[in-house]
Design a protein around this motif. Structure first.
Motif, PDB file in Angstrom:
ATOM      1  N   LYS A   1       0.738  -1.430  -0.053  1.00 52.54           N
ATOM      2  CA  LYS A   1       0.033  -0.137   0.047  1.00 52.54           C
ATOM      3  C   LYS A   1       0.955   1.115   0.069  1.00 52.54           C
ATOM      4  N   GLY A   2       2.210   1.349  -0.063  1.00 56.15           N
ATOM      5  CA  GLY A   2       3.149   2.123   0.064  1.00 56.15           C
ATOM      6  C   GLY A   2       3.445   2.782   1.263  1.00 56.15           C
ATOM      7  N   ARG A   3       3.045   2.092   2.152  1.00 58.44           N
ATOM      8  CA  ARG A   3       3.155   2.457   3.477  1.00 58.44           C
ATOM      9  C   ARG A   3       4.605   2.070   3.976  1.00 58.44           C
TER      10      ARG A   3
ATOM     11  N   THR B   1       2.069   6.622   4.397  1.00 65.47           N
ATOM     12  CA  THR B   1       2.845   6.205   3.135  1.00 65.47           C
ATOM     13  C   THR B   1       4.160   6.916   3.432  1.00 65.47           C
ATOM     14  N   VAL B   2       4.964   6.442   2.185  1.00 65.37           N
ATOM     15  CA  VAL B   2       6.512   7.025   2.043  1.00 65.37           C
ATOM     16  C   VAL B   2       6.192   8.477   1.719  1.00 65.37           C
ATOM     17  N   LEU B   3       5.228   8.845   0.774  1.00 69.20           N
ATOM     18  CA  LEU B   3       5.035  10.309   0.354  1.00 69.20           C
ATOM     19  C   LEU B   3       4.319  10.967   1.465  1.00 69.20           C
TER      20      LEU B   3
ATOM     21  N   GLY C   1       4.905  -1.369  -3.570  1.00 69.05           N
ATOM     22  CA  GLY C   1       4.345  -0.264  -3.386  1.00 69.05           C
ATOM     23  C   GLY C   1       4.409   0.731  -4.404  1.00 69.05           C
ATOM     24  N   LYS C   2       5.143   0.416  -5.388  1.00 68.64           N
ATOM     25  CA  LYS C   2       5.223   1.589  -6.509  1.00 68.64           C
ATOM     26  C   LYS C   2       3.679   1.779  -7.087  1.00 68.64           C
ATOM     27  N   ALA C   3       2.919   0.939  -7.343  1.00 69.69           N
ATOM     28  CA  ALA C   3       1.535   1.114  -7.976  1.00 69.69           C
ATOM     29  C   ALA C   3       0.831   2.170  -7.072  1.00 69.69           C
TER      30      ALA C   3
END
Length: 812
Positions: free
Chosen positions: A535-537, A691-693, A710-712
């Motif tokens: 999930k990009g977390r 998330t990373v962002l 998590g890229k997508a």
């Protein structure tokens, strides 16, 4: 109905937690699940539990879990068509001191952020909620309208009924007697035959350690005896209840360490006594084969003080006749939190056990466990309960001492600079004797004793002096001097216990590139790497040292050892080898403008090599690895050396640095130094809650890579816009720094939260790191930060460090 021969998931243990796990798995669509109970449902701790359902917690994640339970229970009876005695009475939590009221105000802020309308009562307001209480020595109270009590047996049966209705299966009187791994499945032996499954869950309560041993796992736990007393009808209470039409709120006198609950028209008194007793911890008191529906003998002598105090607090209690004493086993982990999550080192196995407060946490625990099993991750970051927070050093002596300490201080305030004394000195660094002689005051990090600060002559080093929320405790002046030494000359910090993993084999770098969001550094370079989930977390942060074309060393936090090792092994590509070298090495941070001069006097290293490089060299004639990084934000190196070589290196560096102003510094100073640079701390600023962002880490994302975990999700988030982002605030705080999850306000709206807060000694200001709505995350924006119920002005800072904004000092 006979025991099925196979299932997707088998849960071992039929208490409230096991039944909740089954219910939530079925709700998630996983209905091919079986629960095995050795006796009748509730036969362990559940049947004798008092059944209190508080939402109060000083832990953000546990508050989430308990809040969810309370919400679930309010509608569960109707949802599954099962009668339930659930009394939502509210509660009054008494405070005797300013520090206790500060704790309450912090929890009120957290609770309101989670949507709960908690409130602080003044001394004159308490009797309006609880007319029978004496208030002469109180400074206030916390009122929680969502608190109450539930019948534990009815709760368990309701969850079981709901699970069965969705297709899940429960087999009672069916103990698991052995397990084996066969063709990628678990095979569980029972008197009714074998059952195969893909996934197994240990929800065995105080039997969890015995069950764990079947899987080669020694759970960090022990068992306490907890007593509560039931008192007969009191005519005055019966008349009052009939007149007002409801029960009294549950009363907790936390500074005296007991709860008092109305039970029908009498009382239930439950103390947590300091002179407590562990069970089944010695050869003279072995663990029983079966303790179903059994209790320990009464032992009221150790409760005399609490009984007398409760009677003085609520004189009505003196009129009641004692009718029954319940003295039953309650499991405890060394920190008092349960174990929920992956079973360390065991494939397709999970734990949902060792619940000290199983009734109020069962609902949320079932949700969390089901998410772990079905999705591989949880909605809330649950590090507070993750079994991987323990790493294997926690022997039985440690577990018993820590369990008794937690029980005897069940309602204690957890102050930010306080280190609990039991179970200490389990892991000592190579120069522990030297740092202790210099005045180091220690705290444990995954059992490793690290210097928190260095006391000077006259500094109060008593444990009592640590029990304050105030910034300027006895450490403050010493920490300031340590930070100034790092700023003006140099400082050295001994850091035993860094988690260290070496990965080798063909394709290592290609594999790592798919695990992290950014680039793998080139040979002889260092880099900071972030691991995301699907999930990009943010899962974790590691330093990466590229040793060779297909060899890397990964260094991470001491407390992350089991967590990060398990993550790496779970995703390790075939043919690669991971070696845990944590115990082989020690680390010292040497940092400050004179650190190059000091190191030059004792080392043959090329000290002109730039930032984010590493090299092999000798220091004091001993081999070492020098890494040009500094979490303190000054010119500096990490000196990594084999444990046997570390004392000689420490001695040489200290001798060379003495005439140049070198001082040892501790973790409190490092916290101050890192927060001025905006460097994130794991499981505070860096967690799966973000998330990373959101974490402001896009500069560590290589969008050009064809694939990484998590890229997508991150691409989708970037396209739709990041709703909240990492921010740095300078806060005009009062006498206290903001604790974790202090809320950020814009007018009358909560717009974010702090994930770190501390005093920056180099910049002379209180600094907060946290998450803020994207529209407000603009330099110069004025907001407010709530600290213990008071809102203080704060200003959003530019997206660069407050100290050495251009990194000129660190790159010098």
């Amino acid at each position: 109905m006979a025991l099925p021969s196979s299932a997707r998931v088998v849960i071992i243990g039929g208490g409230a937690v096991g039944a909740s796990a089954l219910y939530h798995l079925a709700k998630a669509g996983w209905t091919d699940c079986v629960l095995l109970e050795k006796n009748e449902l509730t036969a362990g701790s559940t049947w004798h539990a008092a059944g209190n359902v508080p939402t109060f917690s000083s832990s953000w994640s546990i508050m989430n879990m308990q809040r969810y339970s309370a919400e679930l229970y309010r509608g569960l009876g109707a949802a599954v068509d099962y009668p339930m005695n659930y009394h939502v009475t509210g509660s009054v939590r008494l405070g005797h001191t300013k520090e206790r009221l500060q704790e309450f105000k912090r929890v009120v802020g957290m609770g309101r952020y989670q949507g709960m309308d908690l409130d602080i009562l003044g001394p004159d307001e308490i009797r309006s909620r609880y007319p029978f209480v004496q208030t002469h020595d109180l400074v206030g109270a916390l009122y929680d309208p969502y608190d109450g009590d539930i019948d534990p047996a009815q709760l368990t049966q309701a969850l079981a009924k709901g699970a069965r209705a969705m297709g899940a299966h429960i087999e009672r009187f069916c103990p698991v007697t052995g397990v084996r791994r066969e063709r990628g499945e678990w095979v569980l032996n029972t008197p009714q035959g074998e059952i195969r499954c893909e996934i197994v869950v240990n929800a065995a309560g105080y039997y969890a350690r015995e069950v764990g041993r079947m899987f080669g796992r020694d759970l960090p736990m022990m068992v306490m005896s907890h007593q509560y007393m039931l008192f007969d009808t009191i005519p005055e209470l019966e008349a009052w209840t009939k007149e007002v039409g409801h029960k009294l709120p549950l009363l907790r006198d936390v500074d005296s360490s007991y709860y008092l609950r109305q039970e029908k028209n009498g009382f239930n008194l439950g103390p947590y006594e300091g002179n407590c007793r562990a069970h089944w911890a010695t050869p003279d008191d072995p663990f029983p084969q079966d303790f179903s529906f059994q209790l320990f003998p009464d032992d009221l002598e150790r409760l005399e003080w609490h009984i007398a105090d409760a009677m003085a607090r609520v004189p009505l209690l003196e009129k009641a006749a004692l009718t029954k004493v319940i003295n039953g086993p309650i499991p405890y982990a060394p920190d008092g939190n349960p174990l929920i999550g992956p079973m360390p080192g065991v494939p397709n196995a999970f734990e949902a056990c060792v619940f000290t407060f199983g009734i109020c946490q069962a609902g949320g625990a079932g949700k969390v466990l089901a998410e772990w099993v079905t999705e591989g991750a949880t909605e809330w970051d649950m590090w507070s309960c993750d079994p991987r927070r323990f790493t294997g050093f926690e022997d039985e002596d440690y577990c018993v001492k820590k369990g008794m300490e937690v029980y005897g201080h069940e309602y204690a305030i957890h102050f930010p600079h306080h280190a609990w004394p039991e179970g200490r000195m389990k892991k000592l660094g190579a120069v522990h004797d030297r740092t202790a002689a210099l005045g180091a005051q220690f705290g444990p990090y995954n059992g490793w004793e690290r210097a928190l600060w260095y006391a000077r002559p006259g500094d109060d080093v008593s444990e009592a002096a640590q029990r304050t929320w105030d910034r300027e405790g006895p450490w403050f002046g010493a920490v300031k001097a340590e930070c100034e030494a790092v700023r003006d000359a140099a400082g050295i910090l001994d850091l035993p216990g860094f988690s260290r993993f070496r990965v080798t084999g063909p394709g290592t770098v290609a594999w790592l590139g798919e695990q992290i969001t950014g680039k793998v550094p080139s040979v002889d370079r260092l880099g900071l790497a972030y691991f995301a989930d699907d999930k990009g977390r943010i899962v974790t942060e590691m330093s990466v040292a590229r040793v060779a074309e297909d060899e890397v060393v990964l260094i991470t936090a001491a407390t992350a050892q089991s967590h990060d090792k398990e993550w790496l092994l779970r995703h390790l590509a075939p043919g690669l080898v991971l070696a845990d070298e944590t115990l082989d090495w020690s680390t010292q941070i040497l940092t400050g403008p004179k650190s190059r001069e000091i190191l030059a006097a004792v080392s043959d290293a090329d000290l002109a090599k730039g930032w984010l490089t590493w090299q092999r060299a000798t220091v004091a004639g001993r081999p070492a690895v020098l890494m040009r990084v500094s979490f303190a934000g000054e010119l500096g190196w990490e000196i990594h050396s084999r444990v046997a070589d570390t004392p000689a290196i420490w001695d040489a560096v200290m001798a060379a640095g003495a005439p140049l102003g070198l001082k040892p510094f501790g973790m409190f100073a490092l916290n101050s130094l890192r927060i001025e640079k905006g460097y994130r701390a794991w499981k505070g600023d860096l967690s799966t809650d973000y998330t990373v962002l959101q974490g402001g880490l896009e500069r560590f994302v290589d969008w050009a890579k064809p694939a990484f975990r998590g890229k997508a999700a991150l691409e989708a988030e970037k396209q739709r816009g990041v709703m909240k982002r990492f921010c740095t605030l300078v806060i005009e705080a009062g006498e206290q720094d903001p604790p974790y999850m202090s809320t950020i306000w814009n007018g009358e709206e909560v717009v974010g939260e702090l994930t770190s807060g501390y005093w920056g000694h180099r910049v002379g200001a209180c600094i907060g790191l946290g998450m803020l709505k994207a529209g407000l995350n603009v330099p110069g924006t004025k907001v407010e930060v709530e600290i213990f119920g008071v809102r203080y002005p704060a200003v959003v800072q530019a997206d660069q460090p407050l100290w050495d904004a251009k990194n000129e000092r660190i790159r010098a």
